[in-house]
Write a protein that holds these residues in place. Structure first.
Motif, PDB file in Angstrom:
ATOM      1  N   THR A  31      45.134  16.041 -14.573  1.00  0.00           N
ATOM      2  CA  THR A  31      45.978  16.188 -13.378  1.00  0.00           C
ATOM      3  C   THR A  31      45.137  16.062 -12.105  1.00  0.00           C
ATOM      4  N   SER A  32      43.982  15.437 -12.242  1.00  0.00           N
ATOM      5  CA  SER A  32      43.078  15.323 -11.103  1.00  0.00           C
ATOM      6  C   SER A  32      43.665  14.419 -10.023  1.00  0.00           C
ATOM      7  N   GLU A  33      43.198  14.608  -8.826  1.00  0.00           N
ATOM      8  CA  GLU A  33      43.660  13.802  -7.700  1.00  0.00           C
ATOM      9  C   GLU A  33      43.359  12.325  -7.923  1.00  0.00           C
ATOM     10  N   ASN A  34      42.203  12.029  -8.520  1.00  0.00           N
ATOM     11  CA  ASN A  34      41.828  10.640  -8.780  1.00  0.00           C
ATOM     12  C   ASN A  34      42.783   9.983  -9.780  1.00  0.00           C
ATOM     13  N   SER A  35      43.170  10.738 -10.806  1.00  0.00           N
ATOM     14  CA  SER A  35      44.087  10.210 -11.808  1.00  0.00           C
ATOM     15  C   SER A  35      45.450   9.912 -11.189  1.00  0.00           C
ATOM     16  N   VAL A  36      45.964  10.857 -10.433  1.00  0.00           N
ATOM     17  CA  VAL A  36      47.270  10.677  -9.776  1.00  0.00           C
ATOM     18  C   VAL A  36      47.221   9.480  -8.836  1.00  0.00           C
ATOM     19  N   LYS A  37      46.166   9.383  -8.052  1.00  0.00           N
ATOM     20  CA  LYS A  37      46.029   8.293  -7.078  1.00  0.00           C
ATOM     21  C   LYS A  37      45.949   6.946  -7.783  1.00  0.00           C
ATOM     22  N   ARG A  38      45.220   6.905  -8.902  1.00  0.00           N
ATOM     23  CA  ARG A  38      45.050   5.649  -9.638  1.00  0.00           C
ATOM     24  C   ARG A  38      46.395   5.119 -10.149  1.00  0.00           C
ATOM     25  N   TYR A  39      47.163   5.998 -10.773  1.00  0.00           N
ATOM     26  CA  TYR A  39      48.461   5.575 -11.305  1.00  0.00           C
ATOM     27  C   TYR A  39      49.410   5.153 -10.183  1.00  0.00           C
ATOM     28  N   LYS A  40      49.442   5.917  -9.097  1.00  0.00           N
ATOM     29  CA  LYS A  40      50.336   5.589  -7.987  1.00  0.00           C
ATOM     30  C   LYS A  40      49.955   4.264  -7.331  1.00  0.00           C
ATOM     31  N   ASN A  41      48.653   3.994  -7.228  1.00  0.00           N
ATOM     32  CA  ASN A  41      48.200   2.740  -6.626  1.00  0.00           C
ATOM     33  C   ASN A  41      48.640   1.537  -7.453  1.00  0.00           C
ATOM     34  N   ILE A  42      48.573   1.679  -8.787  1.00  0.00           N
ATOM     35  CA  ILE A  42      48.994   0.571  -9.664  1.00  0.00           C
ATOM     36  C   ILE A  42      50.478   0.310  -9.508  1.00  0.00           C
ATOM     37  N   ILE A  43      51.269   1.368  -9.428  1.00  0.00           N
ATOM     38  CA  ILE A  43      52.713   1.222  -9.251  1.00  0.00           C
ATOM     39  C   ILE A  43      53.029   0.569  -7.908  1.00  0.00           C
TER      40      ILE A  43
END
Length: 284
Positions: A31-43
């Protein structure tokens, strides 16, 4: 009578299992900020494809979070090919694609492959009744799910997952992480926990003694109960005992819920197509 079983023992299911519903059996592992940011950027970088996928899912009554399956499968790259030979946004293997009439060359067609994925996911949900198991089955196949359920003696993912390939376990974890990033994890977990209530206890003669647990699936009037019994190598009277009123329900409604012990359900699901084929031949 079936609904009475569910109402009476729903509380026992919750109390007797490991953990509690609100605490969840499953959760996101990253649930890290990097993980959330990565998925949102791809979307956000693939908004046009994402919108098309979400609309296609919504048209068939499927939740939009299934767009995250394409997200973790391919990052929405229609031209990607895996080492195993899976192709396109939905990473269809040739055999899986052919099963739904999608040609090998059309696996990277975003429109045709999405239509096929929606059909496949709908079918899997009708079979497993929760999206967590659907994601696992999409990755490793229904045969491996049936084997894992049989080995664990359970149709609940949080119990049988340990018998699945590591790749599949990681795939489910990625899906849960992606759903956390898109604020849809709670919806996925609620769906999973609700599905647990579809496993009911079978009580012997009102004595209150639990003699096993039954899981459920749907069948139509094309299925012959005698052939089901023959394929499962059990007496048909056992099926009738587990499913009071099923004959009348099949005749009047053309479909019914079929309850079987959890150790028999994987065998039934593996043989389901064969059983139906035999049943229809007997009618002729």
């Amino acid at each position: 009578m079936k609904m009475n079983f569910k109402n009476i023992f729903a509380g026992l299911l919750l109390l007797g299992s490991v953990g509690v519903v609100n605490g969840q059996f499953l959760s996101a592992s990253d649930t890290s900020e990097n993980s959330v940011k990565r998925y949102k950027n791809i979307i956000n970088a693939n908004k046009e494809i994402v919108d098309f996928i979400e609309n296609s899912l919504a048209q068939k009554g499927l939740p939009k979070h299934l767009r995250n399956l394409a997200l973790i499968e391919s990052h929405f790259n229609r031209n990607i090919t895996s080492g195993a030979g899976a192709v396109g946004v939905w990473q269809f293997m040739t055999a899986h694609a052919n099963q739904y009439g999608l040609s090998e060359q059309n696996r990277n067609d975003i429109y045709k492959s999405t239509k096929t994925a929606v059909i496949s996911l709908s079918k899997l949900y009708k079979k497993y009744n929760n999206w967590v198991t659907v994601v696992a089955a999409y990755n490793c196949g229904e045969g491996n799910i049936a084997k894992a359920m049989s080995a664990a003696g359970s149709n609940q993912y949080h119990v049988f997952y340990k018998f699945l390939p590591n790749e599949t376990i990681n795939h489910v974890n990625k899906y849960l992480n992606a759903c956390y990033a898109t604020d849809e994890l709670q919806s996925v977990l609620t769906d999973y926990n609700n599905a647990r209530l579809n496993t009911v206890f079978f009580v012997n003669g009102g004595s209150g003694k639990n003699i096993g647990s039954l899981s459920e699936t749907e069948i139509n009037a094309g299925f012959n109960l005698n052939i089901i019994a023959d394929e499962l190598k059990i007496d048909v009277n056992k099926i009738l005992a587990w499913n009071p009123g099923i004959v009348d329900e099949l005749q009047s409604k053309g479909e019914s819920t079929l309850y079987l012990p959890m150790d028999l359900m994987p065998d039934f699901l593996l043989r389901k197509n064969k059983i139906l084929s035999r049943s229809l031949k007997e009618v002729k």
